[in-house]
Design an enzyme around this catalytic site. Structure first.
Site, short mmCIF file in Angstrom:
data_model
loop_
_atom_site.label_atom_id
_atom_site.label_comp_id
_atom_site.label_asym_id
_atom_site.label_seq_id
_atom_site.Cartn_x
_atom_site.Cartn_y
_atom_site.Cartn_z
N ASP A 102 0.83 -1.22 0.00
CA ASP A 102 0.00 0.00 0.00
C ASP A 102 0.86 1.27 0.00
O ASP A 102 2.09 1.20 -0.05
CB ASP A 102 -0.91 -0.07 1.25
CG ASP A 102 -2.24 0.62 1.05
OD1 ASP A 102 -2.38 1.43 0.12
OD2 ASP A 102 -3.16 0.37 1.86
N ASP B 112 -10.06 3.81 -3.28
CA ASP B 112 -10.79 2.61 -2.83
C ASP B 112 -12.19 2.49 -3.42
O ASP B 112 -12.88 3.48 -3.66
CB ASP B 112 -10.91 2.62 -1.31
CG ASP B 112 -9.60 2.24 -0.66
OD1 ASP B 112 -8.58 2.14 -1.37
OD2 ASP B 112 -9.59 2.07 0.57
N GLU C 65 -0.84 1.75 -5.03
CA GLU C 65 -0.59 3.18 -4.76
C GLU C 65 -1.66 4.06 -5.41
O GLU C 65 -1.45 5.24 -5.62
CB GLU C 65 0.85 3.60 -5.06
CG GLU C 65 1.35 3.35 -6.46
CD GLU C 65 0.75 4.33 -7.45
OE1 GLU C 65 -0.14 3.89 -8.19
OE2 GLU C 65 1.18 5.50 -7.49
N TRP C 66 -2.81 3.42 -5.65
CA TRP C 66 -4.05 4.11 -6.05
C TRP C 66 -3.94 4.86 -7.37
O TRP C 66 -4.72 5.78 -7.65
CB TRP C 66 -4.49 5.11 -4.94
CG TRP C 66 -4.30 4.61 -3.56
CD1 TRP C 66 -4.73 3.39 -3.07
CD2 TRP C 66 -3.64 5.27 -2.46
NE1 TRP C 66 -4.37 3.26 -1.75
CE2 TRP C 66 -3.71 4.40 -1.35
CE3 TRP C 66 -3.01 6.51 -2.32
CZ2 TRP C 66 -3.14 4.73 -0.11
CZ3 TRP C 66 -2.46 6.84 -1.10
CH2 TRP C 66 -2.53 5.96 -0.01
N GLY C 67 -2.94 4.53 -8.17
CA GLY C 67 -2.80 5.18 -9.48
C GLY C 67 -2.18 6.56 -9.41
O GLY C 67 -2.06 7.23 -10.43
C1 GAL Z 1 -6.12 1.38 1.45
C2 GAL Z 1 -6.20 0.37 0.33
C3 GAL Z 1 -7.28 -0.62 0.71
C4 GAL Z 1 -6.92 -1.31 1.99
C5 GAL Z 1 -6.67 -0.27 3.10
C6 GAL Z 1 -6.09 -0.90 4.36
O1 GAL Z 1 -5.11 2.31 1.17
O2 GAL Z 1 -6.48 1.03 -0.86
O3 GAL Z 1 -7.45 -1.56 -0.33
O4 GAL Z 1 -5.78 -2.10 1.80
O5 GAL Z 1 -5.76 0.73 2.67
O6 GAL Z 1 -5.82 0.02 5.37
#
Ligand code: GAL
Length: 395
Positions: free
Chosen positions: A149, A204, A182-184
């Site tokens: 992440d 997310d 890393e969300w793109g």
């Molecule tokens: C977000 C991630 C989620 C999940 C979450 C856990 O950054 O996009 O899929 O892993 O953290 O804290």
């Protein structure tokens, strides 16, 4: 060859050998289950074993869902005296290695989560500065998949951070799928082909159709709203996939039609099929969607080309995907909130589709004849529902 040259050549061949261990790991999009969407950090051994049992008995494992991945919350808040991460002994009283061994014996692969920052998103110790040590721990535990992440990373460069963790996994020597989350933000589709096996393209997902909060979006927005997963189709291929996040199929905010449509679009987009529901309490119709073998075959098609939205307006969408052997998948969706007549005429689909093909209806599970005898299919579709076809080319 002089000595420095020889050393450099040996180092190069060692790293090539390491890298080769990881090739072929995700030639089709990974499939499995992840704890986050339903359980967040409330995870433990009993839950995982319960999920694994159901996945095995219900046919999910046979259908291809073989990775069980624990997301954030599996460790204690502090590292131990050696600087190692500590699997939470209260949540995992038999130990993580034991859990991994049990899952392996059942026929699963096992994954864990961590983060490139100082702390994970839920405040547990991140891997920054501990990459090689953590990778060695995962290898010792028998881990097959790492989701990595991007919280608490400050000004860290994403390419550096993910390459460091990849190299740490290579050095630890146990093949693991490396799932970049890393969300793109740093556009991994432009540079991460040889870094990760899959990369998240967005923030997310949440269990609704098109709602939106500051950080999360419903599944349809994740799929195709402004510079999201759909547009990146050219970047995906065997070993390196766009990841529009884990599935919400079976979760409370989705209707049956939403479940079917989300699953269909994830298959059209060659997305990793990572279930995110409580499979222990799933309705039969949800299971039926998740294990539809012909839909899964579209997702897992060996050509590995991601499909795209060929046509879209607020009342009708037509998605297409090229498959191996000259076949194509076509998904017709009613994206509106009212029931509507939706139709597709094969020859209108831009001359892409095979000239003559057998039409297989994936959700009705029946053959509809050939495209020359049935040039158009029209059906009334409930809000958000889909019809999905495989056109088997006749040569
Ligand atoms: C977000 C991630 C989620 C999940 C979450 C856990 O950054 O996009 O899929 O892993 O953290 O804290």
């Amino acid at each position: 060859m002089n000595l420095p040259g020889l050393i450099a050549a040996l180092a190069l061949s060692a790293s090539t050998a390491d890298a080769q261990k990881f090739e072929g790991l995700a030639m089709t999009p990974p499939m499995g289950w992840n704890s986050w969407n339903t359980f967040e950090i409330n995870i433990d051994e009993e839950l995982v074993l319960g999920v694994a049992k159901v996945m095995k008995e219900s046919g999910m494992l046979d259908a291809g869902y073989n990775y069980i991945v624990l997301d954030d919350g599996w460790m204690t808040r502090e590292r131990d005296a050696n600087g190692d991460l500590v699997p939470d002994p209260e949540k995992f009283p038999s130990g993580m290695k034991h859990l991994a061994d049990t899952l392996h014996q059942m026929g699963f692969k096992f994954g864990l989560y961590n983060c490139a920052g100082g702390k994970t998103c839920a405040g547990f110790p991140g891997s920054k500065g501990h990459e090689y040590q953590d990778a060695r721990l995962y290898a010792r535990l028998g881990i097959d998949y790492l989701k990595y992440d991007w919280c608490d990373t400050g000004t860290r460069d994403a390419q550096e951070a993910y390459t460091t963790m990849r190299d740490a996994i290579y050095a630890a020597g146990r093949p693991m799928i490396f799932s970049m989350c890393e969300w793109g933000t740093a556009k991994p589709w432009l540079w991460a082909k040889d870094t990760g096996h899959l990369w998240r393209t967005t923030g997310d997902i949440i269990d609704c159709y098109d709602c939106e909060t500051r950080w999360s979006r419903g599944w349809k927005k994740i799929a195709d709203f402004q510079a999201t997963n759909e547009e990146l189709y050219k970047a995906a291929g065997p070993g390196h996939w766009n990841d529009p996040d884990m599935m919400e199929v079976g979760n409370p905010g989705l209707t049956l039609e939403d479940n079917r449509a989300m699953f269909s679009l994830w298959c059209m987009m060659a997305a990793p099929l990572i279930a995110g529901n409580d499979v222990r309490n799933m309705k039969p119709e949800v299971l039926e969607i998740l294990i539809n073998k012909e839909a899964i075959a579209i997702d897992q098609d060996p050509l590995g080309k991601q499909g795209w939205r060929f046509y879209g307006d607020p009342r009708l969408e037509i998605w297409v995907r090229e498959l191996s052997g000259g076949d194509w998948a076509v998904c017709v969706m009613n994206p509106s909130d009212e029931a509507r007549e939706c139709s597709v005429t094969w020859e209108h689909v831009g001359g892409l589709l095979p000239k003559k093909a057998q039409i297989r209806d994936i959700w009705q599970k029946k053959d509809l004849g050939t495209t020359d005898k049935l040039p158009t299919v029209t059906r009334k579709l409930a809000p958000h529902d889909v019809m999905m076809f495989r056109l088997n080319a006749i040569k």
